[in-house]
Design a protein around this motif. Structure first.
Motif, PDB file in Angstrom:
ATOM      1  N   GLU A 340      -4.265   1.172   0.557  1.00 43.95           N
ATOM      2  CA  GLU A 340      -4.591   2.076  -0.132  1.00 43.95           C
ATOM      3  C   GLU A 340      -5.373   1.928  -0.498  1.00 43.95           C
ATOM      4  OE1 GLU A 340      -1.688   2.603  -3.215  1.00 43.95           O
ATOM      5  OE2 GLU A 340       0.361   3.448  -1.682  1.00 43.95           O
ATOM      6  N   GLN A 341      -6.770   0.875  -0.275  1.00 41.40           N
ATOM      7  CA  GLN A 341      -8.085   0.650  -0.576  1.00 41.40           C
ATOM      8  C   GLN A 341      -8.683   1.536   0.631  1.00 41.40           C
ATOM      9  OE1 GLN A 341      -8.813  -0.405  -3.128  1.00 41.40           O
ATOM     10  NE2 GLN A 341      -6.296  -1.359  -3.902  1.00 41.40           N
ATOM     11  N   PRO A 342      -9.822   2.107  -0.100  1.00 40.92           N
ATOM     12  CA  PRO A 342     -10.847   2.958   0.402  1.00 40.92           C
ATOM     13  C   PRO A 342     -11.330   2.121   1.962  1.00 40.92           C
ATOM     14  CG  PRO A 342     -11.522   1.629  -1.849  1.00 40.92           C
ATOM     15  CD  PRO A 342     -10.420   1.924  -1.912  1.00 40.92           C
ATOM     16  N   TRP A 343     -11.441   0.588   1.947  1.00 44.38           N
ATOM     17  CA  TRP A 343     -12.042   0.128   2.798  1.00 44.38           C
ATOM     18  C   TRP A 343     -11.019   0.170   3.989  1.00 44.38           C
ATOM     19  CZ3 TRP A 343      -9.306  -4.399   4.069  1.00 44.38           C
ATOM     20  CH2 TRP A 343      -8.239  -4.746   3.220  1.00 44.38           C
ATOM     21  N   VAL A 344      -9.474   1.123   3.220  1.00 42.70           N
ATOM     22  CA  VAL A 344      -8.884   0.849   5.114  1.00 42.70           C
ATOM     23  C   VAL A 344      -8.779   1.789   5.276  1.00 42.70           C
ATOM     24  CG1 VAL A 344      -6.560   0.665   5.437  1.00 42.70           C
ATOM     25  CG2 VAL A 344      -7.847  -0.801   3.600  1.00 42.70           C
ATOM     26  N   PHE A 345      -8.542   3.337   4.819  1.00 42.03           N
ATOM     27  CA  PHE A 345      -8.732   4.452   4.858  1.00 42.03           C
ATOM     28  C   PHE A 345      -9.503   5.195   4.145  1.00 42.03           C
ATOM     29  CE2 PHE A 345      -4.171   2.952   5.752  1.00 42.03           C
ATOM     30  CZ  PHE A 345      -4.144   2.924   7.337  1.00 42.03           C
ATOM     31  N   PRO A 346      -9.915   6.744   4.520  1.00 42.53           N
ATOM     32  CA  PRO A 346     -10.135   6.980   3.902  1.00 42.53           C
ATOM     33  C   PRO A 346      -9.685   7.799   2.428  1.00 42.53           C
ATOM     34  CG  PRO A 346     -11.630   7.502   6.112  1.00 42.53           C
ATOM     35  CD  PRO A 346     -10.231   6.861   5.499  1.00 42.53           C
ATOM     36  N   THR A 347      -9.725   8.064   1.075  1.00 43.86           N
ATOM     37  CA  THR A 347      -8.650   8.723   0.391  1.00 43.86           C
ATOM     38  C   THR A 347      -8.970   9.805   0.844  1.00 43.86           C
ATOM     39  OG1 THR A 347     -10.570   9.609  -0.639  1.00 43.86           O
ATOM     40  CG2 THR A 347     -10.406   7.561  -2.007  1.00 43.86           C
ATOM     41  N   PHE A 348      -9.003  10.255   1.711  1.00 46.03           N
ATOM     42  CA  PHE A 348      -8.446  11.873   2.253  1.00 46.03           C
ATOM     43  C   PHE A 348      -7.326  11.998   3.188  1.00 46.03           C
ATOM     44  CE2 PHE A 348     -12.682  11.396   4.867  1.00 46.03           C
ATOM     45  CZ  PHE A 348     -11.631  11.845   5.993  1.00 46.03           C
ATOM     46  N   MET A 349      -7.759   9.845   3.398  1.00 44.48           N
ATOM     47  CA  MET A 349      -6.179   9.933   5.238  1.00 44.48           C
ATOM     48  C   MET A 349      -5.316   9.009   4.480  1.00 44.48           C
ATOM     49  SD  MET A 349      -8.570   8.941   8.236  1.00 44.48           S
ATOM     50  CE  MET A 349      -6.688   8.081   8.610  1.00 44.48           C
ATOM     51  N   THR A 350      -4.690   9.069   3.406  1.00 47.96           N
ATOM     52  CA  THR A 350      -3.968   7.442   2.463  1.00 47.96           C
ATOM     53  C   THR A 350      -3.123   8.385   2.754  1.00 47.96           C
ATOM     54  OG1 THR A 350      -6.039   6.951   0.954  1.00 47.96           O
ATOM     55  CG2 THR A 350      -3.884   5.844   0.890  1.00 47.96           C
ATOM     56  N   ASP A 351      -2.601   9.136   1.448  1.00 50.31           N
ATOM     57  CA  ASP A 351      -1.449   9.704   2.097  1.00 50.31           C
ATOM     58  C   ASP A 351      -0.389  10.337   3.074  1.00 50.31           C
ATOM     59  OD1 ASP A 351      -1.282   9.913  -1.445  1.00 50.31           O
ATOM     60  OD2 ASP A 351      -1.366  11.975  -1.281  1.00 50.31           O
ATOM     61  N   PHE A 352      -1.186  10.359   4.015  1.00 49.81           N
ATOM     62  CA  PHE A 352      -0.334  11.074   5.211  1.00 49.81           C
ATOM     63  C   PHE A 352      -0.638   9.424   6.216  1.00 49.81           C
ATOM     64  CE2 PHE A 352      -2.138  10.698   9.944  1.00 49.81           C
ATOM     65  CZ  PHE A 352      -1.109  11.975  10.166  1.00 49.81           C
ATOM     66  N   MET A 353      -1.198   8.581   6.007  1.00 47.28           N
ATOM     67  CA  MET A 353      -1.181   7.505   7.021  1.00 47.28           C
ATOM     68  C   MET A 353      -0.241   6.883   6.127  1.00 47.28           C
ATOM     69  SD  MET A 353      -2.788   7.848   9.146  1.00 47.28           S
ATOM     70  CE  MET A 353      -2.859   5.882   9.689  1.00 47.28           C
TER      71      MET A 353
END
Length: 357
Positions: A340-353
């Motif tokens: 859930e860190q921003p280096w894994v996904f941009p924040t707007f993608m986290t919930d979806f992924m």
């Protein structure tokens, strides 16, 4: 709006058929436009025109939440997901032959856009001018991943290499790619001289526990958690079976990624020029070490992309989410909070992924 135009849109499947209801016994029937038909007609009047393909219009309207018939939406996604058309696959030709032919159409340029490379270099220069050692930053990042030094890029990776690997995946499946080679490709997107821990995990064939490696790697050294089959087949399955809300969310994220990438580049360039806005510079630094870097590179290259390309990117996001679900199922004690860190996904993608179902 002419009646002929309305009928053409209905024939293309862009408009829901009128709803028919009975007026009572012996009184016949009547019809009325389906809910949302007026909004759809207005939208088509603004966006349809010469050269606009019905499938593209269906995808664009669907992405804006308009009532496009479900069958037409799924067909448009399925058509977009055909990465290789039959006429491009030579009879009797191997996947390698086809991949070679596709790759030969592309140059050997850097897969990372020059704009991103310039920002990386300018940020490094700014840090060094402020007395911050890039080596120290690198070591701090490596320490979080129990590493002491980044791997040295043994060979130059170009856009042609990426096209070759993508074509092999489209034909034989992503799981057929050697995990070490996938890591080499991924690390080619990293800033020069900066560690790429996730890519290096792949290059080293998952240097964690042997138990994890056994769960996540195939005997042929591919990634076992990737859905099996050619990407053409997998994308068709996703287009046919994914719920419409998930298709819509994936489309909207895919459409937003190029906007996010260009906006981030704009803001970081402004911050570098003004030598301020530490928050913006930190946002860029967060993209330098993990999967977000690949999203940034791809999205920056796809600014102004076609609806078909957005649909492909949406299917790729759904594919990646399914792969992530399989990893978490295979390694139930994984440290999910790190994902859930921003280096894994941009924040707007986290919930979806990170949605588990």
């Amino acid at each position: 709006m002419s009646a002929r135009q309305l009928e053409r849109w209905r024939a293309d499947g862009l408009l829901q058929p009128n709803e028919v209801r009975s007026l009572g016994r012996g009184r016949g029937r009547t019809s009325a436009p389906s809910p949302g038909a007026h909004e759809m007609v207005v939208w088509l009047g603004r966006h349809a025109g010469p050269g606009k393909r019905p499938g593209d219009l269906a995808l664009m309207a669907f992405g804006e939440g308009l009532p496009v018939p479900e069958a037409v939406v799924r067909k448009a996604f399925a058509e977009a997901g055909k990465l290789l058309s039959p006429e491009n696959v030579l009879p009797g030709g191997s996947a390698e032959d086809v991949a070679d032919a596709y790759a030969a159409k592309h140059d050997r340029s850097d897969p990372v856009p020059a704009r991103i490379r310039r920002i990386d270099a300018a940020l490094t220069a700014l840090l060094e001018a402020a007395g911050v050692s890039v080596d120290e930053v690198t070591q701090a990042v490596l320490a979080q991943f129990d590493r002491q030094a980044p791997l040295v890029q043994a060979e130059r990776v170009t856009r042609r290499d990426w096209v070759y690997a993508s074509t092999i995946a489209a034909i034989d499946g992503a799981e057929s790619l050697d995990v070490g080679y996938m890591g080499t490709l991924a690390r080619s997107l990293a800033p020069l001289g900066v560690p790429a821990p996730v890519a290096e995990d792949l290059e080293l064939c998952w240097p964690g526990s042997e138990q994890e490696a056994a769960q996540l790697l195939t005997p042929e050294n591919g990634l076992a958690f990737l859905p099996a089959g050619s990407l053409n087949e997998i994308f068709l399955q996703l287009a046919e079976a994914t719920s419409l809300p998930d298709l819509l969310q994936a489309w909207q994220i895919a459409a937003h990624l190029p906007v996010w990438a260009v906006d981030l580049c704009d803001r970081v360039e402004a911050a570098l020029a003004a030598r301020n806005s530490v928050e913006t510079l930190n946002e860029w630094i967060q993209t330098m070490f993990g999967p977000t870097r690949g999203l940034l590179v791809t999205a920056a290259r796809n600014a102004g992309q076609s609806p078909r390309k957005t649909a492909i990117d949406a299917l790729i996001l759904l594919f990646q989410r399914e792969a992530l679900r399989r990893v978490l199922a295979a390694v139930p004690d994984a440290e999910v909070q790190n994902l859930e860190q921003p280096w894994v996904f941009p924040t707007f993608m986290t919930d979806f992924m990170m949605t588990s179902t």
